[in-house]
Design a protein around this motif. Structure first.
Motif, PDB file in Angstrom:
ATOM      1  N   MET A  73       0.887  -1.164   0.000  1.00  0.00           N
ATOM      2  CA  MET A  73       0.000   0.000   0.000  1.00  0.00           C
ATOM      3  C   MET A  73       0.924   1.213   0.000  1.00  0.00           C
ATOM      4  O   MET A  73       1.543   1.519   1.022  1.00  0.00           O
ATOM      5  CB  MET A  73      -0.893  -0.003   1.240  1.00  0.00           C
ATOM      6  N   ALA A  74       1.027   1.867  -1.144  1.00  0.00           N
ATOM      7  CA  ALA A  74       2.004   2.934  -1.309  1.00  0.00           C
ATOM      8  C   ALA A  74       1.818   4.049  -0.282  1.00  0.00           C
ATOM      9  O   ALA A  74       2.787   4.599   0.235  1.00  0.00           O
ATOM     10  CB  ALA A  74       1.908   3.507  -2.716  1.00  0.00           C
ATOM     11  N   GLU A  75       0.563   4.356   0.020  1.00  0.00           N
ATOM     12  CA  GLU A  75       0.296   5.447   0.964  1.00  0.00           C
ATOM     13  C   GLU A  75       0.813   5.091   2.359  1.00  0.00           C
ATOM     14  O   GLU A  75       1.372   5.917   3.064  1.00  0.00           O
ATOM     15  CB  GLU A  75      -1.209   5.731   1.036  1.00  0.00           C
ATOM     16  N   LEU A  76       0.619   3.852   2.763  1.00  0.00           N
ATOM     17  CA  LEU A  76       1.072   3.411   4.078  1.00  0.00           C
ATOM     18  C   LEU A  76       2.594   3.307   4.110  1.00  0.00           C
ATOM     19  O   LEU A  76       3.242   3.746   5.074  1.00  0.00           O
ATOM     20  CB  LEU A  76       0.427   2.074   4.425  1.00  0.00           C
ATOM     21  N   ASN A  77       3.174   2.742   3.057  1.00  0.00           N
ATOM     22  CA  ASN A  77       4.634   2.632   2.982  1.00  0.00           C
ATOM     23  C   ASN A  77       5.295   3.985   3.177  1.00  0.00           C
ATOM     24  O   ASN A  77       6.272   4.108   3.907  1.00  0.00           O
ATOM     25  CB  ASN A  77       5.060   2.089   1.614  1.00  0.00           C
ATOM     26  N   ARG A  78       4.739   4.986   2.514  1.00  0.00           N
ATOM     27  CA  ARG A  78       5.342   6.305   2.582  1.00  0.00           C
ATOM     28  C   ARG A  78       5.289   6.862   3.998  1.00  0.00           C
ATOM     29  O   ARG A  78       6.264   7.395   4.508  1.00  0.00           O
ATOM     30  CB  ARG A  78       4.670   7.263   1.601  1.00  0.00           C
ATOM     31  N   VAL A  79       4.129   6.722   4.648  1.00  0.00           N
ATOM     32  CA  VAL A  79       3.992   7.246   6.004  1.00  0.00           C
ATOM     33  C   VAL A  79       4.926   6.510   6.962  1.00  0.00           C
ATOM     34  O   VAL A  79       5.473   7.093   7.892  1.00  0.00           O
ATOM     35  CB  VAL A  79       2.519   7.148   6.481  1.00  0.00           C
ATOM     36  N   LEU A  80       5.152   5.221   6.700  1.00  0.00           N
ATOM     37  CA  LEU A  80       6.052   4.455   7.561  1.00  0.00           C
ATOM     38  C   LEU A  80       7.520   4.762   7.270  1.00  0.00           C
ATOM     39  O   LEU A  80       8.403   4.317   7.991  1.00  0.00           O
ATOM     40  CB  LEU A  80       5.808   2.949   7.370  1.00  0.00           C
ATOM     41  N   PHE A 244     -12.902  10.900   3.053  1.00  0.00           N
ATOM     42  CA  PHE A 244     -11.432  10.935   3.071  1.00  0.00           C
ATOM     43  C   PHE A 244     -10.900  10.578   4.439  1.00  0.00           C
ATOM     44  O   PHE A 244     -11.435  10.996   5.462  1.00  0.00           O
ATOM     45  CB  PHE A 244     -10.866  12.328   2.758  1.00  0.00           C
ATOM     46  N   ARG A 245      -9.801   9.858   4.434  1.00  0.00           N
ATOM     47  CA  ARG A 245      -9.099   9.570   5.678  1.00  0.00           C
ATOM     48  C   ARG A 245      -7.629   9.893   5.458  1.00  0.00           C
ATOM     49  O   ARG A 245      -7.074   9.549   4.419  1.00  0.00           O
ATOM     50  CB  ARG A 245      -9.224   8.091   6.047  1.00  0.00           C
ATOM     51  N   ILE A 246      -7.026  10.533   6.442  1.00  0.00           N
ATOM     52  CA  ILE A 246      -5.628  10.893   6.304  1.00  0.00           C
ATOM     53  C   ILE A 246      -4.814  10.185   7.375  1.00  0.00           C
ATOM     54  O   ILE A 246      -5.156  10.220   8.558  1.00  0.00           O
ATOM     55  CB  ILE A 246      -5.451  12.423   6.400  1.00  0.00           C
ATOM     56  N   LEU A 247      -3.772   9.506   6.962  1.00  0.00           N
ATOM     57  CA  LEU A 247      -2.875   8.845   7.894  1.00  0.00           C
ATOM     58  C   LEU A 247      -1.641   9.725   8.012  1.00  0.00           C
ATOM     59  O   LEU A 247      -0.978  10.011   7.035  1.00  0.00           O
ATOM     60  CB  LEU A 247      -2.502   7.456   7.361  1.00  0.00           C
ATOM     61  N   GLY A 261      -0.607   9.945   4.272  1.00  0.00           N
ATOM     62  CA  GLY A 261      -1.175   8.987   3.321  1.00  0.00           C
ATOM     63  C   GLY A 261      -2.654   9.298   3.224  1.00  0.00           C
ATOM     64  O   GLY A 261      -3.297   9.563   4.234  1.00  0.00           O
ATOM     65  N   ILE A 262      -3.193   9.295   2.024  1.00  0.00           N
ATOM     66  CA  ILE A 262      -4.604   9.643   1.876  1.00  0.00           C
ATOM     67  C   ILE A 262      -5.402   8.440   1.382  1.00  0.00           C
ATOM     68  O   ILE A 262      -4.995   7.755   0.443  1.00  0.00           O
ATOM     69  CB  ILE A 262      -4.768  10.846   0.929  1.00  0.00           C
TER      70      ILE A 262
END
Ligand code: TYD
Ligand code: MG
Length: 454
Positions: A73-80, A244-247, A261-262
């Motif tokens: 999950m690219a959005e999660l990877n980036r936030v991590l 929308f959810r923002i991590l 991550g959106i």
């Protein structure tokens, strides 16, 4: 197993006592005594152990990249910070019902799908309920093991038995250490369990996610200390009335904290939003007063967002000033600049500033867009819907340069905008695009002149 000894410690001054007391004798504060497990810290030397590690020059320390799992999950990877680090403890906080369990179940599935063993431990839902959710999300794979358990020592046994790479604990407020007498969810329990899980993660080299509910005040229930104990703290936020959810990472020992991550909550779970600008601008009204588009950096990624302002005569003694999504102090400063430098009579006006889509913009590069929205609403003059505005405002009304201009320009170009109003000084040495007109300005007056010409 022998019964673990506990003590009560004041969370403010550290006073310790074997019994609970309402008022701390050390600092006279009320309700600060919290039960904790008392450990006797014995040093290795006392126990006759040889010195294990010698200090070494930093230049000789071997640093290898910590192994990371790709969550797909690219959005999660980036936030991590580029994937999930093995041996890390990650806290995911958020309001009840925002989608934490959904996010982590989807993550579990994504990881399990790549043949990582994932153990999902829920203290809130039965295995059947998890199964129902998993069916809805299409999360079916034998590598994903689920269990309902709230006893921390049983959880540890499960982990020993299953030997997973990734463990999810949903939620930290429901699990308890049997040796701590206070109820699950209490400060003492949350702290003890988190400390225990941290040791498990480090010694066994597994990645552990823990879910933490957020209290009304916005802190993760349990002490603030929880945030200090874990390796990363991610907040899952969003408006309940919005999909929308923002991590957002607020702490990350293995990456940057300004990444977001959106996601969008859909019928079949969370979907990643890879082009957030399009989404944030989807409901934008065109050619109205008080609406400006700004290119703001969210971490390493430029995002185009609509900034709205409404200025109208007040019926109060002190006019109302409201800001959502931007700092209200910053808005007050910009209004003062508009009054003093441009001569806008704003002191008897109510002003509301809002960032559409529920995002929060922290950087000063959005100043100029705030100023233009306010002036546009005040004068009832429409802005050009094909303009993007970027720039920081100084107290003398000057427009200051901002970083990463090239990326911002590219994003505006990509979304079909026609004109950019940006700080003149940010354009130095920049190769300007041909499909979009770039106008450099030095002060707010010039910017208003360009933006509100029509
Ligand atoms: P949940 O993950 O249970 O929230 P949390 O664990 O943070 O308390 O998500 C709850 C909400 O998400 C619920 O109101 C329903 C919604 N939802 C969907 O819209 N689509 C879905 O596919 C799923 C699983 C949940
Ligand atoms: Mg949940």
């Amino acid at each position: 197993m022998s019964k673990v000894k506990t003590k009560f410690a004041c969370q403010d001054c550290g006073y310790e006592s074997p019994k609970w007391m309402g008022k701390c004798p050390g600092c006279n504060n009320w309700n600060t005594m919290v039960e904790e497990i008392s450990f006797k810290q014995t040093s290795g030397r006392e126990r006759g152990m040889p010195v294990k590690q010698t200090a070494q020059p930093i230049t000789e320390v071997v640093s290898d990249e910590e192994p990371r799992l790709n969550t797909t999950m690219a959005e999660l990877n980036r936030v991590l910070g580029g994937g999930l680090v093995l041996g890390s403890l990650v806290l995911v906080g958020g309001d009840p019902g925002i989608g934490k369990s959904t996010l982590l179940l989807q993550t579990s599935f994504a990881l399990a799908h790549q043949k990582n063993k994932v153990l999902y431990i829920s203290g809130e839902e039965s295995v059947k309920q998890i199964k129902m959710r998993a069916d809805r999300l299409g999360a079916q794979t034998p590598e994903l093991l689920v269990v309902t358990e709230t006893d921390l020592l049983q959880i540890e046994e499960q982990i020993d038995f299953v030997t997973p790479e990734v463990v999810i604990i949903d939620s930290i407020q429901t699990i308890f250490h049997p040796d701590v007498t206070s109820a699950a969810g209490s400060v003492a329990q949350v702290r003890e369990c988190t400390g225990h899980l941290m040791r498990l993660a480090k010694t066994k080299g597994i990645a552990i996610f823990i879910v933490g509910h957020v209290t009304k005040e916005g802190a993760i229930a349990g002490p603030r200390m929880l945030e200090h104990m874990v390796d990363a703290v991610l907040y899952f936020e969003g408006d309940r009335h919005n999909t929308f959810r923002i991590l957002r990472a607020v702490k990350n020992r293995f990456g940057s904290t300004n990444e977001i991550g959106i996601f969008e909550m859909k019928e079949k779970g969370l979907e990643e939003v890879s082009n957030p600008s399009e989404l944030f601008l989807a409901e934008r009204p065109m050619g109205v007063a008080g609406s400006t588009v700004v290119a703001s950096m969210e971490g390493t990624r430029p995002v185009l967002v609509e900034l709205q302002a409404l200025v109208s005569p007040t019926s109060f003694v002190t006019p109302r000033r409201m800001a959502t999504g931007v700092d209200h102090q910053r808005v007050a400063m910009i209004m003062a600049v508009l009054e003093k430098r441009i001569g806008l009579m704003l002191q008897n006006q109510d002003a509301y500033v809002n960032v559409a889509g529920g995002v929060r913009l922290d950087e000063p590069a959005v100043d100029l867009a705030i100023a233009i929205s306010i002036a546009s609403s005040f004068r009832d003059q429409a802005t050009n819907p094909y303009d993007v505005v970027i720039g920081e405002i100084g107290l003398t009304g000057e427009v200051r340069g901002v970083s990463r201009m090239e990326q911002r320009i590219k994003e505006a170009e990509k979304l079909g905008f026609k004109r950019l109003i940006v700080p003149e000084r940010s354009l130095r040495g920049l190769e300007l695009p041909t499909t979009i007109k770039v106008i450099g300005v030095n002060n707010v007056e010039e910017a208003l002149h360009e933006a509100l010409r029509g």
